[in-house]
Design a protein around this motif. Structure first.
Motif, short mmCIF file in Angstrom:
data_model
loop_
_atom_site.label_atom_id
_atom_site.label_comp_id
_atom_site.label_asym_id
_atom_site.label_seq_id
_atom_site.Cartn_x
_atom_site.Cartn_y
_atom_site.Cartn_z
N PHE A 17 0.85 -1.19 0.00
CA PHE A 17 0.00 0.00 0.00
C PHE A 17 0.89 1.24 0.00
CE2 PHE A 17 -2.54 -3.39 1.72
CZ PHE A 17 -3.81 -3.17 1.21
N TYR A 18 0.51 2.21 -0.85
CA TYR A 18 1.27 3.45 -0.98
C TYR A 18 0.35 4.65 -0.82
CZ TYR A 18 4.98 0.55 -3.02
OH TYR A 18 5.94 -0.40 -3.23
N SER A 19 0.95 5.77 -0.46
CA SER A 19 0.23 7.04 -0.39
C SER A 19 1.00 8.09 -1.17
CB SER A 19 0.07 7.48 1.07
OG SER A 19 -0.49 8.79 1.13
N VAL A 20 0.26 8.99 -1.82
CA VAL A 20 0.90 10.08 -2.55
C VAL A 20 0.94 11.36 -1.72
CG1 VAL A 20 0.30 9.13 -4.79
CG2 VAL A 20 -1.27 10.70 -3.67
N ARG A 21 0.50 11.27 -0.46
CA ARG A 21 0.55 12.41 0.45
C ARG A 21 1.40 12.05 1.66
NH1 ARG A 21 -5.82 14.10 1.03
NH2 ARG A 21 -6.24 14.56 -1.17
#
Length: 617
Positions: free
Chosen positions: A408-412
């Motif tokens: 899982f990744y976040s761009v923030r």
């Protein structure tokens, strides 16, 4: 109420309907007194076989029922119905017949006028009547006016009855536009001679009016460029929609072109296609009229691959990125149109293997910056990619072998050093598909097809949603659906017999009325907002608990009343019981005395004849 119509108007209307008034005996038509006039032109024709109908008290007249040839149906006012082949009855049975006919036809609408003409000499009915409804009724014979005289047929499958047109154009596929304004259908026409080829027909319908807005015809070869293969080598959906939920544009991939059409006129935008040499794929932004296009390498690698973003209708190129040593590209738009993730499969230097990286386009930011990131093991095979709906996270299934990892990744991020950051990785799961909740926050890791339908539920936020899984009649066992909570608990299951369950769909919710800024503010202050709804949940639980306490109390009181009732009856019957027991009070157990009584009982009697010798001493 009386409607006055001039003879000229009647004759003009008759000509429009194709009725020859000279062949009509107008004098034989007698209107009932004090009734609204009824037009003799009708568009719905019912035949009632009175000989086989059941009329209480009309059996004496059944012998006068006569079957007549059906007249040609006329087209006229849509709220008038003529019922033919009724019994011919005398005045004394007029009301009874009218009551029966009204009962049969009233379910189809409110009857405002009922007229059953009678013979002036005999006063008997003619065997037909006119019914006028307050609203238009469906013309059940309208299908006969089809220009190509196509037949209809009806089938009954499971609990459903369906009517079909027996059209030579066989409908095989359908697709709705995102805003549900238009419907695209795929059908084919049989060749007129054995050596001919099938013709593919694509129709775009306006959903609200049913009108065909545009038709495309051609061979399967003409339409087989790009996309997932649907039927006969034709990609489906062949048209991809742009401009958000307004469905303002649609486009399809051709050889070295992307043809963009606008729905105001359903013609090519600016009367020409976008010419893009060797274009292999394209995708619309879900919210804005922006097209992303992928062009693979050409000239043996001398000309690099590229991904371009083009604004419509201006055709302005917003951003372009050259890519080297590229094997393939896949484009994933976030459903708010804020981000575009491009999965880039590249050759190693030896050209013997492939590794994968991702490039993230931030569409809403100035100059559309691009960030490049790779997995911890860039040689992992990518199984699935999915954005969180309306969110800033995405998930990737990757790895080799029977079990895969999910990252899982976040761009923030709080610090601006690394804009894309990994949140966590779940190791070794039997999953090959990702399904986010429509509102985000929840995700299901699914092992489909060869992985036996295994489901794993993960909650990324403190919210609550439901998931439905379904097995349709494609299979022969375990057809039905299940509803799951996002704790992974099955809360409802419904099984049906085979060949009777076809589809399950949640009713879609309309777009949120909140602005993106308000949604962002709520997301950032979710804990504050959630307190209110958690308290409401607790109040509901308290109310349910109170209802349960009240219900149990009522049951307890009802039980006490029942016991008191029978105790009273028991007391009232005490003297009767004592009389039956010879004055013994059987209710007072403490006064009982035990006695041993011996009773002789003859079990059986056997008679036997014995012989005696009388001379014996």
């Amino acid at each position: 109420m009386t409607i006055a119509i001039s003879m000229d108007a009647i004759e003009a209307h008759a000509r429009d309907l194709g009725v020859n008034l000279s062949a009509v005996d107008l004098d034989s038509i007698a209107l009932p007194p004090a009734k609204t006039s009824v037009s003799s032109a009708v568009n719905m024709y019912h035949r009632f076989d009175g000989c086989h109908g059941s009329f209480d008290g009309l059996s004496d007249d059944e012998e006068i029922c006569q079957k007549e040839d059906l007249p040609e149906p006329e087209v006229g006012l849509s709220n008038i119905v003529v019922v033919d082949n009724l019994p011919v009855v005398a005045p004394k049975k007029y009301e009874k017949l009218e009551s029966v006919v009204r009962k049969l036809f009233s379910p189809y609408g409110a009857i405002v006028v009922f007229w059953m003409p009678t013979d002036p000499e005999t006063q008997k009915t003619h065997g037909y009547c006119f019914i006028e409804y307050n609203t238009s009724q469906e013309n059940l014979l309208k299908w006969l006016t089809d220009e190509k005289a196509i037949d209809q047929f009806v089938i009954w499958a499971g609990m459903f009855t369906e009517v079909y047109w027996n059209d030579a154009k066989r409908l095989k596929l359908i697709d709705f536009s995102p805003g549900e304004r238009y419907l695209v259908t795929y059908s084919s026409e049989e060749p007129s001679n054995p050596r001919g080829t099938h013709t593919v027909v694509l129709n775009i319908f306006d959903v609200r009016t049913g009108k065909v807005m545009r038709e495309f015809k051609g061979s399967a070869d003409d339409l087989s460029t790009g996309g997932s293969i649907g039927v006969s080598g034709v990609p489906w959906p062949i048209f991809r929609w742009g401009g958000g939920r307004d469905d303002k544009y649609f486009a399809r991939l051709g050889k070295n072109v992307v043809s963009v059409y606008e729905t105001e006129t359903f013609t090519l935008l600016d009367k020409k296609s976008l010419k893009v040499e060797n274009v292999a794929d394209f995708s619309w932004s879900p919210t804005d009229p922006i097209i992303s296009m992928f062009v693979p390498e050409m000239g043996g690698g001398n000309q690099p691959a590229k991904v371009s973003l083009v604004q419509i209708p201006s055709r302005q190129e917003l951003r372009q990125k050259n890519l080297f040593s590229v094997s393939d590209c896949k484009m994933y738009w976030q459903n708010n149109g804020e981000y575009l993730a491009v999965q880039v499969d590249r050759y190693t230097k030896t050209k013997k293997s492939i590794y994968t990286g991702f490039e993230l386009y931030r569409i809403k930011e100035k100059d559309i910056p691009i960030e490049v990131f790779e997995l911890d093991n860039k040689n992992d095979k990518i199984i699935a990619f999915a954005w969180e709906p309306r969110g800033h996270r995405f998930a990737i299934i990757h790895g080799d072998g029977p079990k895969h990892d999910i990252s899982f990744y976040s761009v923030r991020t709080s610090d601006k050093a690394s804009r894309v950051s990994k949140l966590t990785t779940i190791k070794g799961r039997q999953a090959n598909a990702l399904f986010w909740s429509p509102a985000g926050c929840f995700i299901v890791l699914a092992g489909l097809k060869g992985l036996n339908g295994q489901l794993e539920f993960y909650n990324l936020d403190d919210l609550f949603r439901f998931l439905a899984t379904a097995v349709t009649s494609v299979h022969e066992m375990e057809n039905g659906f299940q509803i799951w909570s996002f704790n992974g608990e099955k809360i409802y299951s419904y099984n049906v017999s085979k060949d009777q369950f076809y589809q399950f769909q949640w009713r879609p919710r309309p777009p949120s009325l909140l602005t993106p800024e308000k949604e962002k503010e709520i997301s950032e202050n979710l804990e504050m907002y959630s307190k209110k709804y958690k308290q409401e949940d607790r109040d509901v639980l308290d109310e349910n608990f109170q209802h349960e306490r009240t219900r149990r109390k009522q049951l307890r009181e009802e039980w006490k009343r029942w016991v008191a009732k029978w105790k009273q009856q028991h007391d009232e019957e005490r003297q009767c019981r004592m009389a039956l027991r010879g004055g013994e009070d059987s209710d007072k157990e403490e006064e009982y005395q035990g006695k041993e009584v011996e009773v002789d009982e003859v079990v059986s009697v056997i008679e036997e004849t014995l012989a005696f010798d009388l001379d014996q001493d």
